[in-house]
Design an enzyme around this catalytic site. Structure first.
Site, mmCIF file in Angstrom:
data_model
loop_
_atom_site.group_PDB
_atom_site.id
_atom_site.type_symbol
_atom_site.label_atom_id
_atom_site.label_comp_id
_atom_site.label_asym_id
_atom_site.label_seq_id
_atom_site.Cartn_x
_atom_site.Cartn_y
_atom_site.Cartn_z
ATOM 1 N N ASP A 91 0.839 -1.200 0.000
ATOM 2 C CA ASP A 91 0.000 0.000 0.000
ATOM 3 C C ASP A 91 0.877 1.255 0.000
ATOM 4 O OD1 ASP A 91 -2.265 1.560 0.093
ATOM 5 O OD2 ASP A 91 -3.096 0.609 1.877
ATOM 6 N N GLU A 100 2.859 5.078 -4.002
ATOM 7 C CA GLU A 100 3.175 6.168 -4.942
ATOM 8 C C GLU A 100 4.538 6.820 -4.701
ATOM 9 O OE1 GLU A 100 0.418 6.254 -2.873
ATOM 10 O OE2 GLU A 100 -0.889 5.235 -4.279
ATOM 11 N N ASP A 158 -8.062 4.217 -3.382
ATOM 12 C CA ASP A 158 -9.166 4.502 -2.460
ATOM 13 C C ASP A 158 -10.234 5.332 -3.168
ATOM 14 O OD1 ASP A 158 -7.545 3.222 -0.663
ATOM 15 O OD2 ASP A 158 -6.859 5.049 0.317
#
Length: 678
Positions: A386, A389, A455
């Site tokens: 997770d 980025e 998300d």
């Protein structure tokens, strides 16, 4: 392009099979890059860094390439693409028949005077870094697809401006497929943007050493994709368990709670292949281990799950709390990214957090060592990477220093190296690697990643956007893709409108490459049960298939069983993706590119070669319009009704049924043993 006067003789030379050309203030390299592809590199520094390939794989030799210089031009003929550079610096690409594929755009280029604007522009930043722009001619009939995933509700990207950066819900993979018969790979991990407007196509970089792109020719999207995935890599063979159903929510708080979920699926006779353990199962961010108070015997948990046929997956974040047991050593060894100026913190969640510098080889080794000791040796064989980025607050890319360089120049490559840390470590110990990741880059697919779309909101508009995002990213080398079924934010099992959304999304999810239920369902916890933490840790309402009423349960169970029946077909498509890069889920234009009616259809897709999937993404809809492509006959998978290709029909879509169509005489077990649609 308007040009006045006669071109001078070409002032360049051939170096092996490379054309080298210089004009005032610029050097250009033009060369083949494997079969059917030509690579262009240029710089105003008058130096080309031949080692700066980023994540590209070495190409196979171009067997039939012809390189020549005659008169006023240099020319490279390489299978399905030919490139010419003229003595004034203009570059044009052609197909096998000599038709223009792509042509640079110089404004008012007259002999003996400066053009109004060059096609290639460099703005000095430092000795070897420049802001750059490259302009190409626009064609009003051209259509563009790809560039990664973004929930912008756009399928055909012609007319769009797309920012090139990584953020939650946005994944930049700078590859375009053009309806004119070429692919364009922008080999540059810098922050930038691409403008696909009516007056030009413009590729902009905020900071790079050199312009670097590859043009790929081909007689079909499949041929272009084959070359593209040969250059960037192909996914490993997917293990069969990963093609089944994945259960997840934010979040399972304890070991016993996670085991209870797996036991209930088994009791209900519903196949469950993956159970995901989400964030804050750890004591501190950057400890990368289970909190023993809540997860006291992880090896025993993994053993019990294995006996039930369930594979546990564990969330990993790259954030590192200054109070973590690993922070001091990582800071001392420069294993954390740091700012060019200001405070050494990039993300606020339970205090200021540092972030692992995944571009640093030592940091990658250290991260895997911790994960190996605390997870892998205890039985965890799959990771949810997770925050890939990585997520920052704010996104000031110029104020980030990575091992590879300043953030403006290299930020987009971070998710590749984050995934590589785990892939390299896991491959030393196991054959198959399947890790869930929130962002990707050119070549990430070869590192065993399942990309998911981040998300996202829980509404029908979001579902509609996900379909288009998934189709665009499928053309960028990523065959393993998924979404949070039902969306991430909100939604209650007591809300009929949300249940309708969930069922429509679940049907779509059953025909995504990876079938995964996740979300942050209402009601949210309001009591902090884990009092040893220094901030409130939210959990959410139930998000299992029995959480939304009996009718919804029966429908979702039926689609899980349908997915099980289709596993042989799905695995055959996964094997093909591994061998030649063919996307499992793909837009209609991939298979039916000669039918121009499909160029704008972004809400239907092929799932493998034989199954046309038409999700319902409108609230209250019980029918939807379906276009059946030309070139084959089609059969309704639920009713058996046959249709000719090239027709538009109104398809029935009761709440428990997604419109599905079988190509030609294909026969797949859609109905057998299932109550869906009956």
């Amino acid at each position: 392009m308007q040009r006045y006067g006669t071109l001078a003789n070409f002032d360049g030379y051939i170096q092996e099979n490379r054309i080298v050309f210089e004009r005032s203030g610029e050097i250009v390299w033009l060369e083949p890059y494997g079969e059917n592809a030509v690579r262009f590199r240029s710089s105003a520094s008058l130096h080309i860094n031949a080692d700066l390939n980023w994540t590209l794989l070495p190409p196979e030799p171009a067997k039939a390439c012809k390189v020549s210089i005659t008169g006023d031009r240099g020319r490279i003929e390489n299978g399905a693409v030919t490139a010419e550079i003229l003595s004034d610096g203009t570059v044009t690409f052609y197909d096998r028949q000599g038709r223009v594929l792509l042509e640079e755009l110089w404004l008012d280029k007259r002999m003996g005077t400066a053009p109004q604007r060059d096609a290639r522009i460099y703005e000095h930043i430092s000795s070897y870094a420049f802001k750059t722009d490259v302009y190409f001619q626009s064609n009003e009939e051209e259509h563009f697809y790809g560039l990664g995933q973004e929930a912008n509700d756009c399928f055909d990207l012609k007319g769009c401006t797309v920012e090139l950066f990584q953020k939650n819900t946005k994944c930049t993979i700078p590859f375009l497929l053009s309806s004119r018969g070429y692919g364009f790979l922008w080999n540059n991990p810098s922050i930038g943007r691409v403008e696909l407007t009516c007056n030009h196509t413009r590729w902009h970089s905020e900071a790079c050493q050199q312009v670097d792109y590859i043009v790929i020719g081909g007689d079909s999207p499949a041929q272009i994709n084959y070359t593209f995935t040969g250059i960037t890599g192909r996914a490993p063979a997917l293990p069969q368990w990963a093609a089944g159903f994945w259960q997840s929510r934010l979040r399972y708080e304890t070991q016993e709670q996670a085991l209870d979920i797996a036991r209930k699926y088994r009791e209900l006779g519903v196949p469950l292949d993956v159970l995901v353990i989400d964030y804050f199962h750890w004591p501190r961010q950057g400890d990368w281990k289970f909190d023993q108070q809540y997860w006291p015997d992880v090896p025993q948990m993994c053993n019990q799950l294995e006996q039930m046929g369930v594979h546990p997956m564990v969330s990993i974040w790259p954030t590192v709390d200054p109070r973590s047991e690993n922070h001091a050593v990582m800071k001392r060894k420069n294993y954390l990214i740091h700012p060019e100026r200001g405070v050494d913190a990039f993300f606020m969640i339970m205090g200021p957090q540092g972030i692992v510098d995944a571009t640093h080889p030592g940091a990658r080794e250290f991260l895997w060592e911790r994960a190996y000791e605390n997870y892998y040796k205890k039985g965890i064989r799959a990771f949810w990477l997770d925050e890939a980025e990585p997520e920052m607050r704010p996104y000031s890319f110029d104020n980030v220093r990575y091992y590879l360089g300043n953030g403006l120049e290299v930020s987009n490559i971070y998710p590749f190296y984050y995934a590589k840390a785990f892939y390299d470590g896991m491959r030393q110990n196991q054959e198959s690697v399947v890790n869930l990741v929130r962002c990707a880059w050119l070549g990430s697919q070869r590192l065993g990643v399942v990309l998911w779309s981040g998300d996202i909101p829980s509404d029908f508009g979001s579902l509609r956007c996900q379909i288009k995002a998934g189709l665009n990213v499928s053309l960028c080398g990523i065959p393993w893709w998924t979404t949070d079924i039902g969306g991430f934010f909100g939604g209650s099992g007591k809300d009929p409108k949300f249940v309708e959304l969930l069922l429509r999304w679940f049907q779509f999810g059953a025909f995504c490459p990876i079938f995964r239920l996740h979300g942050k369902r209402l009601p949210y916890d309001t009591v902090n049960k884990q009092t040893d933490y220094d901030a409130f840790l939210p959990t959410c309402g139930e998000n299992e298939i029995w959480s939304f009423g009996e009718e919804a349960f029966e429908t979702m169970k039926a689609y899980i069983l349908l997915r099980q029946r289709l596993k042989p077909y799905i695995m055959a498509q996964m094997d093909k993706a591994h061998l030649d890069g063919t996307p499992v889920m793909r837009p209609l234009l991939y298979d039916f590119y000669e039918d121009t009616a499909v160029y704008s259809i972004g809400d239907e897709y092929m799932f493998g070669p034989d199954l046309l999937v038409c999700p319902v993404a409108e609230e209250g809809a019980r029918q939807r319009q379906v276009y059946l492509p030309k070139g084959t006959s089609w059969r309704d998978a639920w009713t058996g009704t046959e249709y000719a290709g090239g027709t538009t029909i109104q398809a029935d879509a009761p709440l428990d049924r997604i419109p599905l169509y079988l190509r030609g005489d294909c026969d797949l077990p859609i109905r057998s043993g299932s109550s869906v649609g009956e």
